[in-house]
Design an enzyme around this catalytic site. Structure first.
Site, mmCIF file in Angstrom:
data_model
loop_
_atom_site.group_PDB
_atom_site.id
_atom_site.type_symbol
_atom_site.label_atom_id
_atom_site.label_comp_id
_atom_site.label_asym_id
_atom_site.label_seq_id
_atom_site.Cartn_x
_atom_site.Cartn_y
_atom_site.Cartn_z
ATOM 1 N N GLU A 108 0.860 -1.121 -0.074
ATOM 2 C CA GLU A 108 -0.109 0.028 0.001
ATOM 3 C C GLU A 108 1.015 1.249 0.228
ATOM 4 O OE1 GLU A 108 -2.838 -0.512 3.128
ATOM 5 O OE2 GLU A 108 -4.158 -1.681 1.936
ATOM 6 N N GLU A 130 -5.337 -8.335 -1.446
ATOM 7 C CA GLU A 130 -5.899 -8.335 -0.231
ATOM 8 C C GLU A 130 -7.442 -7.972 -0.562
ATOM 9 O OE1 GLU A 130 -4.563 -5.818 2.695
ATOM 10 O OE2 GLU A 130 -2.400 -6.148 2.384
HETATM 11 C C1 BGP Z 1 -4.616 -3.199 4.833
HETATM 12 C C2 BGP Z 1 -3.195 -3.556 5.219
HETATM 13 C C3 BGP Z 1 -2.912 -4.868 5.917
HETATM 14 C C4 BGP Z 1 -4.421 -4.941 6.592
HETATM 15 C C5 BGP Z 1 -5.626 -4.723 5.892
HETATM 16 C C6 BGP Z 1 -6.843 -4.787 6.608
HETATM 17 O O1 BGP Z 1 -4.596 -1.679 4.574
HETATM 18 O O2 BGP Z 1 -2.431 -3.707 3.994
HETATM 19 O O3 BGP Z 1 -2.067 -4.926 6.621
HETATM 20 O O4 BGP Z 1 -4.248 -5.121 7.908
HETATM 21 O O5 BGP Z 1 -5.553 -3.462 5.241
HETATM 22 O O6 BGP Z 1 -6.967 -3.849 7.596
HETATM 23 P P1 BGP Z 1 -7.369 -3.826 9.347
HETATM 24 O O7 BGP Z 1 -6.311 -4.683 9.430
HETATM 25 O O8 BGP Z 1 -7.003 -2.429 9.954
HETATM 26 O O9 BGP Z 1 -8.691 -4.190 9.220
#
Ligand code: BGP
Length: 481
Positions: free
Chosen positions: A175, A379
């Protein structure tokens, strides 16, 4: 429903949220090791000194370090074709500044890749997933200093050489566009700020914004140098970028709202991809920097580097969409928890993330139309507070519904003509949330026994979504029932 042959179905994780063992095997501390847990309403706080009496979620996380065989066996059982993980930079170079790597750290990932190979799983490795060695953050104020570029390139080339025959797919930064937004200051750019402050809360002076965009520029240069080196080391490598897919709609057909949404898409979403795919800064950035009195400190030769180090594929995370409006009042009243405005046509997760599978199809088409290079969803998933049913098992039908609708949207995009390589669902094994630091916000096909305060014996259990995704992998996305 037709996905291309060899489609990379699988799951995704990140070392600092998954691995734990923060002081084992010669690992040094990193930035997330200094960030406390929080909740939806209590922000995560950032500590300069680690306080022994405080619980830091990354220190143990869910202990993949000691459970990797069991975890990868479960991925094998589901039929994963791909496992996205990140290497913990500070496990390889404990302060980030050593000249030679830590052999124990290197060996750990050899073991992990060997385990993947056993089950025919292709690793996809993120070189830096919200994890800068603390030493570099402290000495250089993170990526604001160009010195960090050299340290990163040494780290990346070490991995490329070491795992030349074990890993084919790489991502340079997770990201990367987090750094184009203020929420990326600490987590993504490792920039130190005032002690004990909330991780995400930032208002900036033009000087601070200039530092942030300079830090991001240094990541662009580091990424480009790395892509070039990687291709020299192994021409078969596929090295991609990774963007937080921030699909933003105009709140209304009012042209002022449409312009606002376009501005947000430009600097919040497209900017980094434009640099990393096209190899130069996009035209609209100049006006943005001028209007906001931002000076990006570049050096002669950088333009050439960016041009020569463009990526092979575009990967991204996609969880939600949001809206933008030119009306400041609306911005206040209809604000979403994370970013942007609420969309009256969509429902949201317990954490306020708006569920929008059609937005994924739109986004895939937009990105592909813009760049015409292969894409990968690395993701996607639903963070939810899973509770046991009466039979003691986890019946996460809401998660299956979420994933099914997003996979259907991908299938439509493939049918539209988009070149899509794969899909790795986020947090395939429950892990620590990045934004809140909670365990309660679970994404996994596999449950991990651990709560927000760190209690639990860490044992793993299959949820209903586990059996569902096994069918998806086995049928190459044909059977989604
Ligand atoms: C993205 C990241 C991850 C992950 C995901 C879910 O922004 O790359 O590392 O954690 O989001 O977000 P969260 O864990 O805050 O629910």
């Amino acid at each position: 429903m037709k996905f291309p042959k060899g489609f990379l179905w699988g799951g995704a994780t990140a070392a600092n949220q998954f691995e734990g063992a923060w002081q084992e095997g010669g690992k040094g501390p990193n930035v997330p090791d200094h960030i406390r847990g929080g909740t939806l309403t209590e922000p995560r706080l950032w500590d300069k000194e680690i306080d022994e009496n405080v619980y830091y979620p990354s220190h143990e996380a869910v202990d993949f370090y000691h459970h990797y065989k069991e975890d990868i066996a479960l991925y094998g059982e589901m039929g994963f074709k791909c496992f996205r993980l990140s290497v913990n930079w500070s496990r390889i170079f404990p302060t980030g500044m050593e000249e030679t790597p830590n052999p124990e750290g290197l060996q750990f990932y050899h073991n992990v890749f060997a385990e993947c190979k056993k089950y025919g799983i292709e690793p996809l490795v993120t070189l830096s997933h919200y994890e800068l060695p603390w030493g570099l953050s402290e000495k250089y104020n993170g990526w604001t200093d160009r010195e960090v570029i050299g340290h990163y390139v040494r780290y990346a080339t070490t991995l490329f050489k070491e795992y030349k025959d074990e890993v084919k797919y790489w991502l340079t930064f997770n990201e990367i566009n987090a750094g184009a937004n203020t929420f990326g200051r600490i987590l993504s750019l490792g920039m130190q700020g005032e002690d004990h402050k909330p991780m995400f809360k930032w208002t900036e002076t033009p000087e601070e914004a200039s530092d942030r965009y300079t830090a991001l520029h240094n990541q662009f240069v580091a990424s480009a140098l790395t892509v070039k080196k990687g291709h020299e080391i192994n021409p078969e490598f596929k090295i991609g970028l990774m963007i937080a897919g921030m699909m933003t709609y105009p709140y209304s057909p009012n042209p002022a709202d449409v312009k606002k949404a376009q501005d947000r898409m430009n600097m919040g979403n497209w900017f980094c991809g434009d640099v990393q795919v096209r190899g130069h800064y996009p035209y609209y950035a100049e006006r943005y920097f001028r209007d906001n009195q931002i000076t990006v400190r570049k050096e002669p030769g950088d333009e050439e580097i960016l041009k020569e180090g463009t990526v092979d594929f575009y990967s991204f995370s996609y969880y939600m969409s949001s809206c933008e409006s030119a009306d400041p009042e609306l911005a206040k009243t209809a604000g979403n928890v994370f970013s942007g405005l609420k969309n009256p046509y969509l429902s949201a997760s317990e954490w306020g993330w708006q569920i929008d599978p059609e937005g994924l199809r739109i986004y895939l088409n937009e990105v592909y139309g813009r760049y015409e290079i292969p894409l990968m969803v690395v993701e996607n998933g639903l963070g939810a507070n899973d509770e046991r049913g009466e039979d003691g098992k986890f019946h996460d039908t809401y998660r299956i519904d979420y994933l099914r609708s997003h996979i259907q949207a991908m299938a439509e995009a493939v049918d539209d003509g988009v070149d899509l390589m794969g899909y790795t669902m986020w947090g395939c094994t429950d892990l620590v949330s990045a934004s809140t630091g909670e365990m309660k916000k679970r994404y996994g096909f596999v449950y991990v026994d651990k709560d927000n305060d760190g209690n639990g014996d860490l044992h793993r259990e299959r949820k209903d979504s586990f059996y569902w995704f096994k069918k998806v992998c086995e049928t190459n996305g044909e059977d989604l029932e």
